[in-house]
Design an enzyme around this catalytic site. Sequence first.
Site, short mmCIF file in Angstrom:
data_model
loop_
_atom_site.label_atom_id
_atom_site.label_comp_id
_atom_site.label_asym_id
_atom_site.label_seq_id
_atom_site.Cartn_x
_atom_site.Cartn_y
_atom_site.Cartn_z
N LYS A 1 0.51 5.08 8.49
CA LYS A 1 1.19 5.36 7.21
C LYS A 1 0.15 5.57 6.10
O LYS A 1 0.22 6.51 5.32
CB LYS A 1 2.13 4.19 6.90
CG LYS A 1 2.83 4.18 5.57
CD LYS A 1 2.18 3.31 4.50
CE LYS A 1 2.05 1.86 4.87
NZ LYS A 1 1.43 1.03 3.84
N LYS B 1 -7.12 1.65 -2.65
CA LYS B 1 -6.70 1.19 -1.32
C LYS B 1 -6.75 2.34 -0.30
O LYS B 1 -7.14 2.14 0.86
CB LYS B 1 -5.30 0.59 -1.41
CG LYS B 1 -4.67 0.20 -0.09
CD LYS B 1 -5.36 -0.96 0.62
CE LYS B 1 -4.69 -1.25 1.96
NZ LYS B 1 -5.34 -2.33 2.71
N SER C 1 0.87 -1.18 0.00
CA SER C 1 0.00 0.00 0.00
C SER C 1 0.90 1.23 0.00
O SER C 1 1.49 1.56 1.04
CB SER C 1 -0.89 0.01 1.24
OG SER C 1 -1.60 -1.19 1.35
P1 NAD Z 1 5.61 -6.35 7.45
O1 NAD Z 1 6.38 -5.24 8.05
O2 NAD Z 1 5.11 -7.47 8.31
O3 NAD Z 1 6.46 -7.02 6.27
C1 NAD Z 1 7.29 -6.32 5.40
C2 NAD Z 1 8.47 -7.20 5.01
O4 NAD Z 1 9.29 -6.49 4.09
C3 NAD Z 1 9.37 -7.57 6.22
O5 NAD Z 1 9.56 -8.96 6.26
C4 NAD Z 1 10.67 -6.81 5.92
O6 NAD Z 1 11.83 -7.49 6.40
C5 NAD Z 1 10.64 -6.75 4.40
N1 NAD Z 1 11.49 -5.67 3.87
C6 NAD Z 1 11.53 -4.37 4.22
N2 NAD Z 1 12.42 -3.70 3.47
C7 NAD Z 1 12.95 -4.61 2.62
C8 NAD Z 1 13.93 -4.54 1.61
N3 NAD Z 1 14.56 -3.39 1.32
N4 NAD Z 1 14.26 -5.66 0.94
C9 NAD Z 1 13.65 -6.84 1.22
N5 NAD Z 1 12.71 -6.97 2.17
C10 NAD Z 1 12.37 -5.88 2.86
O7 NAD Z 1 4.38 -5.66 6.68
P2 NAD Z 1 2.98 -6.31 6.26
O8 NAD Z 1 2.01 -6.18 7.38
O9 NAD Z 1 3.21 -7.64 5.62
O10 NAD Z 1 2.51 -5.25 5.15
C11 NAD Z 1 3.06 -5.20 3.84
C12 NAD Z 1 2.23 -4.23 3.01
O11 NAD Z 1 0.87 -4.72 2.96
C13 NAD Z 1 2.16 -2.81 3.58
O12 NAD Z 1 2.22 -1.87 2.55
C14 NAD Z 1 0.81 -2.78 4.29
O13 NAD Z 1 0.28 -1.47 4.36
C15 NAD Z 1 -0.01 -3.69 3.41
N6 NAD Z 1 -1.15 -4.33 4.08
C16 NAD Z 1 -1.03 -4.85 5.34
C17 NAD Z 1 -2.12 -5.45 5.96
C18 NAD Z 1 -2.04 -6.02 7.35
O14 NAD Z 1 -3.10 -6.30 7.94
N7 NAD Z 1 -0.85 -6.26 7.90
C19 NAD Z 1 -3.35 -5.53 5.28
C20 NAD Z 1 -3.44 -5.05 3.98
C21 NAD Z 1 -2.35 -4.44 3.40
#
Ligand code: NAD
Length: 299
Positions: free
Chosen positions: A240, A172, A97
């Site tokens: 965010k 979104k 997102s």
């Molecule tokens: P998270 O923080 O759990 O996971 C993100 C992952 O990205 C981590 O494992 C981190 O190590 C990795 N990462 C960060 N920088 C990196 C890089 N430079 N290279 C490689 N890996 C890297 O986040 P999440 O909850 O899985 O959310 C991911 C996306 O999905 C976000 O944009 C969030 O807004 C969206 N989202 C989340 C939810 C929710 O309920 N958690 C729901 C819908 C959408």
Amino acid sequence: MERKVGFIGLGIMGKPMSLNLIEKGHTLTVFDLNQDAVAQLQAAGAYAATTAKEVAEKSDVIITMLPASKHVKEVILGENGILEGAKPGSVIVDMSSITPNVSRELAAEAAKLGVEMLDAPVSGGEPKAIDGTLSIMVGGKSDVFESVKSILNGMGKDIVLVGDNGCGVTAKLANQIIVNLNIAAMSEALVLAAKAGIDIEKMYEAIRGGLAGSTVLDAKVPMILERNFAPGGSIAINMKDITNVMDTAHEIGVPLPLSSQLLEIFHALKTDGKVNDDHASIVRYYEKLANTEVKKVEK
Ligand code: NAD
């Protein structure tokens, strides 16, 4: 010919989404900075790459599921990033997102190298990521969308092409306004009812089938009654998104009075040490104001 899939970002959402793709029979190459997450995918049969560039070299479709705009920019445009390794004709599907501006900018950079891009953020949180029923809102060209639809089917249920690049992430942002303001409205109602001495479980039972019923109510009331604020969707991630909502709205001249108040509530919760808790914690902001707690009645 089967298209090889790459997956970068194996967090709360990316891990179950990538596991579902393996289960559906896709060959996956994965990368994350977190080695534990990579090891778990490796154990499930994925090939572990050491850079985003290597993922791109080994894949035809490269999925990213990263926290925010700056991470997606770094992984796509940065050193050892996707565009250093991607072949012309390959497709980047960014499911994070992020802001519509950054998404469109990245699609334009990819296009210079003959690489296609879709923005395809999701709604439904961790539970729907686990059972493969996410809602996926897509922006990009329709032929590119059709070419990856079978892969998206492995992660989601309602999968809709909303429009051109940037339209998925715009949808979104709208989704996040509706979800988070719903939680805020529900929180006001729960705190009022709790301090008035009503049995919240009974109230929930009475109203959930009427017009006040919602996916938010069904997901968050049980969590709040259990006092379970483990994320799910954290305050950090939703803050965010609402920050991106306000920036985007102001750029195009749309005042959003309720969303701006919500952003202040998120800042208050952050100051109160709750930034990594679930966004159901909005109720704890209201509980503090009213000096009460929404909890189960002892029976
Ligand atoms: P998270 O923080 O759990 O996971 C993100 C992952 O990205 C981590 O494992 C981190 O190590 C990795 N990462 C960060 N920088 C990196 C890089 N430079 N290279 C490689 N890996 C890297 O986040 P999440 O909850 O899985 O959310 C991911 C996306 O999905 C976000 O944009 C969030 O807004 C969206 N989202 C989340 C939810 C929710 O309920 N958690 C729901 C819908 C959408």
